[in-house]
Design an enzyme around this catalytic site. Structure first.
Site, PDB file in Angstrom:
ATOM      1  N   HIS A  54       0.820  -1.365   0.134  1.00  0.00           N
ATOM      2  CA  HIS A  54       0.109   0.232  -0.002  1.00  0.00           C
ATOM      3  C   HIS A  54       0.752   1.189  -0.029  1.00  0.00           C
ATOM      4  O   HIS A  54       1.986   1.165   0.457  1.00  0.00           O
ATOM      5  CB  HIS A  54      -0.721   0.063   1.007  1.00  0.00           C
ATOM      6  CG  HIS A  54      -2.148  -0.889   0.830  1.00  0.00           C
ATOM      7  ND1 HIS A  54      -3.281  -0.775   1.855  1.00  0.00           N
ATOM      8  CD2 HIS A  54      -2.460  -1.540  -0.079  1.00  0.00           C
ATOM      9  CE1 HIS A  54      -4.148  -1.839   1.579  1.00  0.00           C
ATOM     10  NE2 HIS A  54      -3.644  -2.165   0.448  1.00  0.00           N
ATOM     11  N   GLU A  56       0.886   3.816   1.802  1.00  0.00           N
ATOM     12  CA  GLU A  56       1.371   4.544   3.197  1.00  0.00           C
ATOM     13  C   GLU A  56       2.251   3.264   3.635  1.00  0.00           C
ATOM     14  O   GLU A  56       3.516   3.664   4.329  1.00  0.00           O
ATOM     15  CB  GLU A  56       0.299   4.465   4.308  1.00  0.00           C
ATOM     16  CG  GLU A  56      -0.894   5.285   3.844  1.00  0.00           C
ATOM     17  CD  GLU A  56      -2.001   4.343   2.964  1.00  0.00           C
ATOM     18  OE1 GLU A  56      -1.671   3.539   2.106  1.00  0.00           O
ATOM     19  OE2 GLU A  56      -3.336   4.675   3.283  1.00  0.00           O
ATOM     20  N   CYS A 102      -3.023  -0.702   7.230  1.00  0.00           N
ATOM     21  CA  CYS A 102      -1.926   0.566   7.345  1.00  0.00           C
ATOM     22  C   CYS A 102      -2.235   1.573   8.814  1.00  0.00           C
ATOM     23  O   CYS A 102      -1.253   2.195   9.481  1.00  0.00           O
ATOM     24  CB  CYS A 102      -2.174   1.677   6.187  1.00  0.00           C
ATOM     25  SG  CYS A 102      -1.392   0.943   4.708  1.00  0.00           S
TER      26      CYS A 102
HETATM   27  N1  LIG Z   1      -5.443   3.693   1.776  1.00  0.00           N
HETATM   28  C1  LIG Z   1      -4.868   2.859   0.872  1.00  0.00           C
HETATM   29  N2  LIG Z   1      -4.160   2.583   0.225  1.00  0.00           N
HETATM   30  C2  LIG Z   1      -3.584   1.676  -0.736  1.00  0.00           C
HETATM   31  O1  LIG Z   1      -2.440   1.720  -1.178  1.00  0.00           O
HETATM   32  C3  LIG Z   1      -4.599   0.724  -0.894  1.00  0.00           C
HETATM   33  N3  LIG Z   1      -4.348  -0.005  -1.987  1.00  0.00           N
HETATM   34  C4  LIG Z   1      -5.789   0.744  -0.348  1.00  0.00           C
HETATM   35  N4  LIG Z   1      -6.950   0.056  -0.771  1.00  0.00           N
HETATM   36  C5  LIG Z   1      -7.733  -0.514   0.555  1.00  0.00           C
HETATM   37  C6  LIG Z   1      -8.488  -1.756  -0.023  1.00  0.00           C
HETATM   38  O2  LIG Z   1      -9.271  -2.188   1.094  1.00  0.00           O
HETATM   39  C7  LIG Z   1      -7.734  -2.882  -0.199  1.00  0.00           C
HETATM   40  O3  LIG Z   1      -6.751  -2.697  -1.449  1.00  0.00           O
HETATM   41  C8  LIG Z   1      -8.172  -4.318  -0.295  1.00  0.00           C
HETATM   42  O4  LIG Z   1      -8.941  -4.544   1.028  1.00  0.00           O
HETATM   43  C9  LIG Z   1      -7.535  -5.442  -0.903  1.00  0.00           C
HETATM   44  O5  LIG Z   1      -6.579  -5.761   0.219  1.00  0.00           O
HETATM   45  P1  LIG Z   1      -4.893  -5.736  -0.547  1.00  0.00           P
HETATM   46  O6  LIG Z   1      -4.715  -4.513  -1.069  1.00  0.00           O
HETATM   47  O7  LIG Z   1      -4.943  -6.546  -1.509  1.00  0.00           O
HETATM   48  O8  LIG Z   1      -4.186  -5.992   0.683  1.00  0.00           O
HETATM   49  N5  LIG Z   1      -6.077   1.711   0.388  1.00  0.00           N
HETATM   50 ZN   LIG Z   2      -3.217   0.234   3.596  1.00  0.00          ZN
END
Ligand SMILES: Nc1nc(=O)c(N)c(NC[C@H](O)[C@H](O)[C@H](O)COP(=O)(O)O)[nH]1
Ligand SMILES: [Zn+2]
Length: 164
Positions: A54, A56, A102
């Site tokens: 992610h 963060e 995060c």
């Molecule tokens: N704040 C935030 N920063 C990110 O970089 C990102 N990708 C998400 N996304 C939130 C979303 O809820 C999750 O991407 C899904 O729940 C899938 O989970 P994964 O990412 O595969 O761990 N949220």
């Molecule tokens: Zn996150």
């Protein structure tokens, strides 16, 4: 001043645009700032680092690498005491992949260092319906501020990998 907040979120949004589109997450950008000096401490965007990372999380991991810290280290030892985290989408409180959210990574660093989290949008209901991050951060004494104005642009970038 408030204008600076939007500028930092725009910078974070420019980072989010580097993220490879995926249908199972959002393209997010994050910037860590020393709020006392306005120095950018770290940046990150979704999937910038290997693995299902992610934005963060990448901010934090890049900083840990810079200070040659392993997973065991805590960034609070190397952070100034007035850090602002800008993220285009609010930090996750649950991840469908099961990876550490995060919000928990922010809480590990702690409110003595990360004083405020500025978010461009709340997490849409698509993957996780009730992001509880705001409450958890506020309960820990971390200020949580939504900066309005960039919602449409942020969501357009965040969902670019989703089926239309
Ligand atoms: N704040 C935030 N920063 C990110 O970089 C990102 N990708 C998400 N996304 C939130 C979303 O809820 C999750 O991407 C899904 O729940 C899938 O989970 P994964 O990412 O595969 O761990 N949220
Ligand atoms: Zn996150």
């Amino acid at each position: 001043p408030a204008g600076d907040h939007t500028a930092y979120l725009r910078y974070a949004l420019s980072l989010a645009q580097k993220s490879p589109p995926k249908p199972s997450n959002y393209r997010v950008g994050a910037v860590m700032v020393n709020a006392a000096t306005n120095e950018v401490l770290s940046t990150g965007y979704t999937l910038e680092l290997p693995g299902n990372t992610h934005a963060e999380q990448c901010c934090f991991e890049k900083l840990a690498q810079k200070h040659s810290m392993g997973d065991g280290g805590n960034l609070d030892a190397v952070l100034p005491d007035k850090v602002a985290l800008y993220t285009t989408m609010e930090p996750c409180s649950f991840r469908l992949s099961g990876n550490l959210p995060c919000v928990d990574r922010i809480l590990k660093i702690g409110a003595a260092k990360i004083r405020t989290v500025y978010v461009g949008v709340y997490e849409p209901e698509k993957f996780v319906s009730d992001n509880s991050g705001r409450q958890k951060l506020q309960d820990a004494g971390i200020s949580y501020v939504h900066i309005p104005g960039l919602e449409e642009e942020i969501l357009e970038v965040a969902t670019a990998g989703h089926e239309k």
